[in-house]
Design an enzyme around this catalytic site. Structure first.
Site, PDB file in Angstrom:
ATOM      1  N   HIS A 178       0.844  -1.189   0.000  1.00 57.69           N
ATOM      2  CA  HIS A 178       0.000   0.000   0.000  1.00 57.69           C
ATOM      3  C   HIS A 178       0.885   1.247   0.000  1.00 57.69           C
ATOM      4  O   HIS A 178       2.049   1.199   0.415  1.00 57.69           O
ATOM      5  CB  HIS A 178      -0.902  -0.027   1.239  1.00 57.69           C
ATOM      6  CG  HIS A 178      -1.880   1.085   1.324  1.00 57.69           C
ATOM      7  ND1 HIS A 178      -1.608   2.258   2.002  1.00 57.69           N
ATOM      8  CD2 HIS A 178      -3.131   1.224   0.831  1.00 57.69           C
ATOM      9  CE1 HIS A 178      -2.651   3.058   1.922  1.00 57.69           C
ATOM     10  NE2 HIS A 178      -3.581   2.461   1.216  1.00 57.69           N
ATOM     11  N   GLU A 179       0.341   2.356  -0.437  1.00 57.70           N
ATOM     12  CA  GLU A 179       1.164   3.557  -0.607  1.00 57.70           C
ATOM     13  C   GLU A 179       1.752   4.098   0.688  1.00 57.70           C
ATOM     14  O   GLU A 179       2.636   4.951   0.647  1.00 57.70           O
ATOM     15  CB  GLU A 179       0.370   4.658  -1.301  1.00 57.70           C
ATOM     16  CG  GLU A 179      -0.730   5.276  -0.480  1.00 57.70           C
ATOM     17  CD  GLU A 179      -1.286   6.533  -1.136  1.00 57.70           C
ATOM     18  OE1 GLU A 179      -1.647   7.454  -0.402  1.00 57.70           O
ATOM     19  OE2 GLU A 179      -1.359   6.587  -2.380  1.00 57.70           O
ATOM     20  N   THR A 180       1.309   3.615   1.850  1.00 53.01           N
ATOM     21  CA  THR A 180       1.898   4.053   3.118  1.00 53.01           C
ATOM     22  C   THR A 180       3.081   3.178   3.547  1.00 53.01           C
ATOM     23  O   THR A 180       3.699   3.463   4.575  1.00 53.01           O
ATOM     24  CB  THR A 180       0.843   4.030   4.237  1.00 53.01           C
ATOM     25  OG1 THR A 180       0.295   2.704   4.326  1.00 53.01           O
ATOM     26  CG2 THR A 180      -0.269   5.023   3.968  1.00 53.01           C
ATOM     27  N   LYS A 181       3.378   2.134   2.783  1.00 51.73           N
ATOM     28  CA  LYS A 181       4.420   1.184   3.195  1.00 51.73           C
ATOM     29  C   LYS A 181       5.785   1.580   2.632  1.00 51.73           C
ATOM     30  O   LYS A 181       5.915   2.468   1.802  1.00 51.73           O
ATOM     31  CB  LYS A 181       4.039  -0.230   2.750  1.00 51.73           C
ATOM     32  CG  LYS A 181       2.711  -0.714   3.320  1.00 51.73           C
ATOM     33  CD  LYS A 181       2.696  -0.676   4.846  1.00 51.73           C
ATOM     34  CE  LYS A 181       1.441  -1.315   5.437  1.00 51.73           C
ATOM     35  NZ  LYS A 181       0.237  -0.491   5.239  1.00 51.73           N
ATOM     36  N   ASN A 182       6.816   0.867   3.082  1.00 50.49           N
ATOM     37  CA  ASN A 182       8.192   1.193   2.700  1.00 50.49           C
ATOM     38  C   ASN A 182       8.378   1.190   1.187  1.00 50.49           C
ATOM     39  O   ASN A 182       8.939   2.122   0.616  1.00 50.49           O
ATOM     40  CB  ASN A 182       9.174   0.209   3.344  1.00 50.49           C
ATOM     41  CG  ASN A 182       9.194   0.306   4.852  1.00 50.49           C
ATOM     42  OD1 ASN A 182       8.161   0.510   5.486  1.00 50.49           O
ATOM     43  ND2 ASN A 182      10.367   0.156   5.451  1.00 50.49           N
TER      44      ASN A 182
END
Length: 374
Positions: A178-182
């Site tokens: 997801h776009e919040t991940k590393n």
């Protein structure tokens, strides 16, 4: 406004997406999907890595593979995203929520055995913030009780437990891109299969219950409907974006660790003064800089800090609402008390944290926090 999160490109994301189009296949299991899967298998030693449209889908595949039936019980922390529970509830399982360790906010393994019953089938450790659960004891209990272990490694890419990659310890594991991940591709995930018993069936379930993948490899004369399943394959456009990020994993991790260490170093005086609590990394774990959070002393202080940061043009957020207090859970199951989970969830603040957060932006955030506490 300094956003909480910001998507980024670092290498060949757009060029690879264009190349995927020119190759004439942007649906599932194209060239870039296979490259990503090879990368994950080679780097982390999974027997098989299968890209999915999300970590949620990877967890749902795990529930199907485990043959969860109505009445089965699954043990997991209540301090997690709803997908961790939903994947098994959808198959008819009852979620049995465990409290968390006050230092790591991971499942408290010391309280695990008291939750196991004759109906228990799976234990789902969630590696919160990319910091590993205490896996030796958990795996020992699972083996003694003949239980499966499904790691929720959504935040744990490139993190380790005693030198072993997270996601390689359980029978199965789920990752998020997801776009919040590393590393990210907007929406995406992966199922890591470490148990040889699940290798063939995982591929079938992912392909709508068919042996289509084997057919395309020339291993079957035709493909048939063999099992239950769904369409869990991501577009090769997503995989193309993801591969460019995986190729730059070292650079991404170095930058995220630099940001994480700066937050920790600069906020430690406030922690030493007893004004807040910082993340804890046990000796057995490595830090993959999955996210950065702090714990305020009281819920009221948390509310005030979030409002203060917003007034300063900084978007900080809270995190999980405990699942055992959710309207859905209370409608279907008896109320339970998980005091550590409840206390931590009401005090936690997540700070802006992403690859292209600048030094100037981070300095503004830190100065705003210092101003609040002084």
């Amino acid at each position: 406004m300094i956003p909480f999160n910001q998507p980024f490109t670092i290498g060949n994301e757009l060029a690879y997406m264009q190349d995927a189009v020119q190759r004439g296949k942007i649906s599932g299991d194209g060239f870039y999907t296979k490259q990503c899967q090879f990368f994950l298998q080679n780097r982390y030693g999974f027997k098989k890595a299968l890209l999915t449209t999300s970590c949620t889908d990877a967890l749902e595949m795990a529930a199907i593979l485990a043959e969860i039936q109505p009445g089965d019980e699954v043990i997991l922390p209540a301090f997690t995203f709803v997908s961790t529970a939903n994947a098994f509830v959808l198959r008819g399982a009852r979620p049995v929520f465990a409290d968390v360790d006050p230092l790591t906010l991971n499942l408290d393994v010391a309280k695990l055995e008291s939750l196991i019953s004759e109906k228990t089938k799976i234990i789902v450790p969630v590696h919160y913030a990319g910091i590993s659960c205490d896996m030796d004891q958990l795996l020992e209990i699972a083996k003694a009780k003949n239980l499966l272990v499904v790691e929720d490694a959504a935040q744990a890419l490139d993190a380790k437990y005693k030198g072993r990659p997270l996601g390689s310890l359980g029978n199965l594991a789920a990752f998020s891109f997801h776009e919040t991940k590393n590393v990210m591709c907007g929406e995406g995930g992966a199922l890591a299969v470490n148990d040889a018993n699940f290798l063939e069936r995982a591929e079938i379930i992912r392909e709508k219950g068919t042996n289509r993948a084997a057919f395309f490899r020339g291993e079957a004369a035709k493909y048939d409907w063999l099992d239950v399943g769904s369409s869990f394959l991501p577009s090769d456009l997503n995989a193309a974006y993801l591969l460019a990020q995986l190729e730059n994993l070292e650079t991404i991790q170095q930058q995220r660790l630099k940001l994480w260490n700066t937050y920790y170093k600069e906020l430690k005086p406030l922690a030493d003064a007893g004004k807040l609590q910082l993340p804890f990394v046990p000796d057995y774990a490595t830090n993959n800089a999955g996210l950065f959070y702090l714990l305020c002393r009281t819920p009221e202080k948390r509310t005030a800090l979030l409002a203060h940061l917003k007034a300063q043009g900084i978007m900080a957020v809270f995190h999980y609402l405990p699942l055992h207090e959710s309207p859905y859970y209370l409608k279907h199951y008896p109320k339970v008390s998980l005091p550590v989970t409840e206390n931590a969830a009401r005090r936690l603040v997540r700070l802006p944290f992403y690859f292209n957060l600048t030094e100037n932006q981070q300095s503004r955030i830190l100065e705003a926090i210092r101003k609040f506490y002084t």
